[in-house]
Design a protein around this motif. Structure first.
Motif, PDB file in Angstrom:
ATOM      1  N   ALA A 129       0.693  -1.681  -0.135  1.00 41.48           N
ATOM      2  CA  ALA A 129      -0.014   0.344  -0.095  1.00 41.48           C
ATOM      3  C   ALA A 129       0.619   1.235   0.393  1.00 41.48           C
ATOM      4  O   ALA A 129       0.596   2.178   0.058  1.00 41.48           O
ATOM      5  N   TYR A 130       1.755   1.354  -0.652  1.00 38.48           N
ATOM      6  CA  TYR A 130       2.551   2.172  -0.541  1.00 38.48           C
ATOM      7  C   TYR A 130       2.770   2.546  -1.713  1.00 38.48           C
ATOM      8  O   TYR A 130       3.266   3.535  -2.629  1.00 38.48           O
ATOM      9  N   GLY A 131       1.081   2.453  -2.365  1.00 41.49           N
ATOM     10  CA  GLY A 131       1.204   3.708  -4.253  1.00 41.49           C
ATOM     11  C   GLY A 131       0.920   2.898  -4.537  1.00 41.49           C
ATOM     12  O   GLY A 131       1.036   2.585  -6.314  1.00 41.49           O
ATOM     13  N   GLN A 132       0.423   1.483  -4.556  1.00 39.23           N
ATOM     14  CA  GLN A 132       0.486   0.382  -5.482  1.00 39.23           C
ATOM     15  C   GLN A 132      -0.847   0.712  -6.803  1.00 39.23           C
ATOM     16  O   GLN A 132      -2.087   0.890  -6.224  1.00 39.23           O
ATOM     17  N   LEU A 133      -0.423   0.639  -7.738  1.00 39.86           N
ATOM     18  CA  LEU A 133      -1.317   1.315  -9.393  1.00 39.86           C
ATOM     19  C   LEU A 133      -1.118  -0.403  -9.755  1.00 39.86           C
ATOM     20  O   LEU A 133      -0.312  -0.719  -9.986  1.00 39.86           O
ATOM     21  N   GLU A 134      -2.677  -0.689  -9.780  1.00 40.07           N
ATOM     22  CA  GLU A 134      -2.673  -2.086 -10.307  1.00 40.07           C
ATOM     23  C   GLU A 134      -3.783  -1.767 -12.150  1.00 40.07           C
ATOM     24  O   GLU A 134      -4.445  -1.151 -11.616  1.00 40.07           O
ATOM     25  N   VAL A 135      -3.458  -2.116 -12.779  1.00 34.15           N
ATOM     26  CA  VAL A 135      -4.253  -2.618 -14.606  1.00 34.15           C
ATOM     27  C   VAL A 135      -5.001  -4.281 -14.416  1.00 34.15           C
ATOM     28  O   VAL A 135      -4.157  -4.729 -14.285  1.00 34.15           O
ATOM     29  N   LEU A 136      -5.829  -4.334 -14.053  1.00 39.16           N
ATOM     30  CA  LEU A 136      -6.414  -5.820 -15.048  1.00 39.16           C
ATOM     31  C   LEU A 136      -7.733  -5.761 -15.849  1.00 39.16           C
ATOM     32  O   LEU A 136      -8.392  -4.626 -15.849  1.00 39.16           O
ATOM     33  N   PHE A 137      -7.097  -6.482 -16.425  1.00 40.12           N
ATOM     34  CA  PHE A 137      -8.166  -6.590 -17.783  1.00 40.12           C
ATOM     35  C   PHE A 137      -8.353  -7.430 -17.406  1.00 40.12           C
ATOM     36  O   PHE A 137      -8.321  -9.023 -16.897  1.00 40.12           O
TER      37      PHE A 137
END
Length: 1019
Positions: free
Chosen positions: A626-634
């Motif tokens: 949670a240190y700024g995790q950015l995720e993209v899920l298709f």
């Protein structure tokens, strides 16, 4: 969450391997030589046994003059161990309204003592902590124990087994019961009260009056509820695989025997017993519970009950009934009875769940045998049914464990009663309790939040949420359409929470950032809660089918045919499409952004919400989740799971979106400890920074946080200010004030780390495909575009510190059980060792191609860029988005100089997005500080001023509600509110011609502001 019981067994086994925990049975060969009966006798008996095949029989006479005297050197060590605990099992054949007195001492002088009530039949246990729960205090060198017989009884007999003088246990575990009502009273309000407060629940007086009679409509409602619930718990005939020989074989394993009124058999261990001693030959915790645990026993009871309910053969029915009654009576004799705390009962909801349903299915048999009242009392005790009798206004928050494992158990207990005013009162209390606990809770403790977040362990936790939904939704259906239905606000809250889970799954899996202590990338949504909620109707009760819930269910089951898909399609309901929009869950600090068929999420943490959860052997390297995790899920397909994540070879230092210290694996590994008496063996760290959160404006959004490392790992100097602006398919990522004094390791911001299915998967740099493997390049140039192997583009205006690689990575799996390796593409920005006020800027374009990235690069270097960064410093991060003419700003303090054409000043830190069209001004304002407490950080500190690790449950504000705030903004020009501001906004035009706005904010939710020029309002 059926595996959770094993997790906790392993945890407690870690602390339960010293001194007395290794003790074996004390009475299999002979009576201990240091035992002496005064005015009585001691003998070995096979009549009753809890461990092994026999116990010590103590026959006494002369009442209080009868003593059992014992000596043991283990008592000498008690005074030096604050967690030392005395344990004993006692069998009583005849309940007595009297008690035993246990006195511990030295040289004939009593140092500490406790009383043990004898108002029971069967086995009961005592877990009594010397320092906390006994009268008096243990002294060094203690060596004697005297047990004084009941004063009012001239003679009697008790049986003793499994006595331990000095056991080290988790102080949260012991629970008070009818024999020991003084044990651990603080547990009634502890984080595990839902397991441990059974005594308090059972003594709740009830607040509803008892009706004089029961109406015909109520009888109909009760019949409807009973029918619906039995249909849920009864298997269909095609799913009944149990045959009588298999049941007989399993029954023989338990070796249950009757001798008149006496019954014996294999002991039925509870989960907590493994804290004391290993019962399996190999000393294996998992094996112990597989062989003799309550979970196996209760599931077997359910198999027998289901087989009886579906059997068509009269002889088979009688045999199954006989087996069931033997199981029920033996369970009661073993101590699984009303008023018995079994020492401790954490997680019994997971392990005893088959018992309740089995009893309900066998109600008529139990009633015929004259044991309905006894069984109802046991069911109500272990399910904690009494919790529902408390007045809703004074109810403590119930958590997901209760909804997941005990909700149906409590209803089973109620349905065991014959139709009567008492049954009505219980059911109304149950329904009111459920509604009160499902409406939004404004603290960290409860389950459902105002923004739709679902909570457990003080955190957004969908892995537990699915268990809660799976427990609640069928009950909502069972009660629907009756006078006991869930109240509308609660129904709406549950529905909203389910919708939010639909929004942050795509369409099945959720992001790794919300996976709690299981960052495997394999966790996902459950479909059946949506079906049950669809059948329960709309929250207002006007429609019998909730078409939105049905549409989500159909989305999760596209291409499948079953009774539910057929039913919903016959109602002309179509599957839901992919959601489109932006949502903030500031309870839990998750932002959700969706376009087309993809899902983008951001995760942060602050001084209220943890950065991660680690247990021994679970999420051992997830400090930065949670240190700024950015995720993209298709969307998932047969050949692609839609994610960039794979545990095999994953570098836990380079989680996309995060700014982190690049540590060797041994230094990144979690040092999981039992921080205090409020927690188990776990790591759940929080920051001291209050600023983290997001806001939403017309389907667009932003998220920002002030990052501060934890002193536990000497990262107190590690700081960064980070923000993300999510605008259509564009994400603008800013960082400033990145600094620390750690010279040994570099600090990096990770743009992506993607698993490579094939080493030839391309990465496109400035329009050129790179298929080479391995590949590494550093510092590519002033500006740069990259398209990763997932067709996500990155525009980096200053790429001088870029690190790009395609390589094979070596790592450890999240359990720290083995070394792993895998092929990954990775792009990072290197800020160097001990950076001082470093920063970054880059933009992402999701689902893009070479031409789009080329056009974006050209625009960004022209006079008409796609966006402009207006400010990026410790005061604010601000961006202007040309396409929608939207300005978005994260303001980290109050009344500072802002690079904003509209905003003059602000009273406190906030998030702001606005758009001006002619004479109309639209705004979204959010105060991200939920203000569970105000003022400076309350973390305890050591002598050097470093923050100490303490449990989140130990915080005084853990049960306090979020506090509302007023954000005051001064904006340029004269403006007036319009009617749709719902009283949230007050606008006053000052003498200087500018406008003062007072905006009410609460719960991290968006306060929408609509303003017009005063002369336009008159029109």
């Amino acid at each position: 969450m059926n595996r959770l019981w094993l997790v906790f067994l392993l945890l407690f086994a870690v602390t339960a391997n010293s001194n007395a925990q290794a003790q074996t049975d004390l009475c299999e060969e002979n009576i201990p030589k240091d035992w002496q009966a005064v005015n009585g006798s001691l003998s070995l008996s096979q009549r009753h046994f809890k461990l092994g095949r026999q116990s010590i029989q103590w026959d006494w006479k002369a009442g209080s003059k009868s003593l059992l005297k014992l000596k043991d050197k283990a008592l000498a060590q008690v005074a030096g161990n604050p967690r030392s605990t005395f344990v004993i099992w006692i069998y009583n054949e005849s309940p007595l309204n009297d008690k035993l007195l246990f006195k511990f001492g030295k040289e004939g002088q009593t140092a500490c003592n406790f009383e043990f009530k004898l108002n029971f039949k069967g086995w009961r246990t005592a877990w009594v902590m010397y320092h906390r729960d006994m009268g008096g205090k243990p002294v060094p060198g203690m060596n004697t124990l005297e047990v004084q017989a009941p004063a009012a009884s001239k003679k009697g007999t008790l049986f003793i087994d499994q006595l331990m003088y000095n056991v080290t246990i988790n102080p949260r575990s012991p629970m008070r019961d009818e024999q020991l009502p003084f044990i651990n009273p603080g547990a009634d309000k502890a984080a595990n009260a839902h397991w441990n407060a059974l005594y308090s629940f059972s003594h709740a007086p009830g607040y509803l009056p008892l009706a004089k009679s029961i109406s015909s409509n109520e009888i109909t409602d009760l019949a409807t509820i009973s029918k619906r619930y039995r249909e849920q718990v009864l298997p269909t005939e095609d799913k009944v695989h149990t045959v009588l020989p298999e049941i007989v074989q399993e029954f023989a394993y338990w070796n249950i025997r009757r001798d008149g009124q006496n019954i014996t058999g294999r002991p039925v261990y509870s989960m907590n017993d493994t804290e004391l001693v290993s019962f399996s030959p190999a000393g294996n915790v998992k094996e112990t519970n597989r062989l003799s645990g309550i979970k196996r026993y209760s599931q077997f009871m359910l198999r027998v009950a289901q087989a009886r309910a579906t059997s068509k053969d009269a002889g088979e029915q009688r045999r199954l009934e006989s087996i069931f009654m033997d199981l029920l009576d033996h369970l009661d004799d073993q101590g699984w009875a009303y008023g018995s705390g079994m020492g401790a009962l954490h997680h019994h909801g997971y392990n005893l769940e088959g018992f309740y349903t089995a009893c309900l299915l066998m109600k008529e048999l139990i009633k015929r045998e004259g044991k309905l009242d006894r069984t109802f009392k046991s069911m109500s005790w272990f399910s904690g049914l009494g919790r529902t009798l408390q007045h809703p206004h004074s109810l403590p928050s119930s958590n997901i464990d209760v909804f997941n494992t005990l909700l149906g158990s409590m209803l089973s207990a109620v349905l065991m009663l014959d139709d009567s005013p008492e049954k009505l009162r219980y059911l109304h209390s149950y329904s009111n309790w459920l509604s009160k606990n499902v409406v939004p809770d404004h603290t960290i403790e409860g389950a459902f939040k105002p923004d739709g977040a679902v909570f457990h362990h003080g955190n957004l936790y969908p892995a537990y949420g699915i268990g809660g939904y799976t427990g609640i939704a069928p009950i909502v259906y069972v009660l629907s359409g009756t006078s006991f239905r869930m109240q509308q606000p609660a129904h709406e809250s549950l529905r909203n929470s389910l919708l939010m889970m639909h929004y942050y799954t795509n369409p099945f899996k959720w992001p790794v950032s919300v996976s709690g202590r299981h960052p495997t990338g394999n966790w996902g949504i459950a479909d059946m809660p949506y079906a049950w909620m669809a059948m329960a109707g709309t929250p207002d009760g006007k429609l019998k089918t909730d078409t939105l819930m049905a549409a989500v269910y159909l989305k999760l089951n596209e291409g499948k045919r079953n009774q539910w898909t057929n039913a919903f399609k016959n109602m002309n309901i179509s599957p839901a499409g992919y959601p489109h929009g932006h949502w903030n869950l500031n309870y839990g600090l998750l932002d959700i952004h969706r376009r087309q068929d993809w899902l983008l999420t951001l995760r942060g943490h602050n001084r209220y919400f943890i950065s991660h959860e680690s247990y021994p052997g679970e999420n051992m390297y997830g400090r930065y989740l949670a240190y700024g995790q950015l995720e993209v899920l298709f969307p998932q397909s047969k050949t692609d799971d839609g994610s960039n994540f794979k545990d095999e070879g994953w570098d836990w230092n380079n989680i996309p979106g995060t700014t982190t210290l690049q540590l060797p694996m041994d230094k990144l590994r979690a040092n999981v400890i039992n921080a205090d008496d409020f927690s188990g063996i776990e790591e759940m760290l929080i920051s001291d920074e209050p600023f983290a959160g997001g806001t939403t404006f017309k389907g667009q959004g932003m998220f920002a946080m002030k990052l501060h490392g934890h002193d536990k790992y000497d990262m107190g100097s590690f700081r960064a200010t980070k923000s993300w602006f999510m605008l259509d398919s564009l994400v603008i990522c800013l960082g400033s004030d990145i600094h620390n004094s750690i010279t040994e390791y570099p600090t990096q911001t990770t743009l992506f780390q993607n698993y490579l299915k094939h080493t030839s998967d391309p990465v496109v740099v400035n329009g050129l495909e790179l298929r080479t493997f391995p590949y590494k390049e550093n510092g590519i140039g002033r500006s740069m575009t990259v398209i990763d192997n997932r067709n996500i583009g990155y525009y980096i205006p200053d790429a001088g510190n870029v690190l790009l690689s395609k390589d094979r990575q070596l790592s450890r799996d999240q359990k720290d059980a083995r070394e792993t390796s895998g092929n990954f593409a990775k792009l990072t920005l290197d800020h160097g060792n001990a950076p001082l006020n470093a920063g970054y800027e880059y933009a992402m374009l999701v689902n893009t191609d070479k031409q789009q990235m080329k056009e974006m690069s050209l625009k960004m270097n022209s006079k008409a860029p796609v966006y402009r960064v207006l400010q990026k410093d410790s005061i604010a991060h601000s961006v202007w988005y040309a396409t929608q003419q939207i300005t978005a700003t994260a303001i980290f303090g109050s009344n500072k100089v802002l690079a904003d054409s509209l905003l003059i000043s602000n009273s406190k830190a906030c998030l702001l997005m606005y758009q001006q069209k002619g004479n109309r001004l639209s705004m979204s304002v959010t105060d991200p500080d939920l203000a569970f407490y105000e003022g400076s950080d309350d973390s305890p500190k050591d002598a050097s001023g470093k923050r100490k690790e303490v449990s989140i449950y130990s915080r005084k504000w853990y049960r306090l509600p979020a506090r509302p705030s007023i954000v005051k903004l001064r904006i340029k020009g004269e403006w007036a509110t319009v009617r749709n501001n719902d009283g949230l906004v007050k606008a006053v035009v000052g003498k200087d011609g500018n406008t003062q706005l007072d905006i009410r904010c609460k719960d991290g939710l968006v306060s929408a502001v609509e303003l017009v020029k005063p002369n336009q309002k008159k029109k």
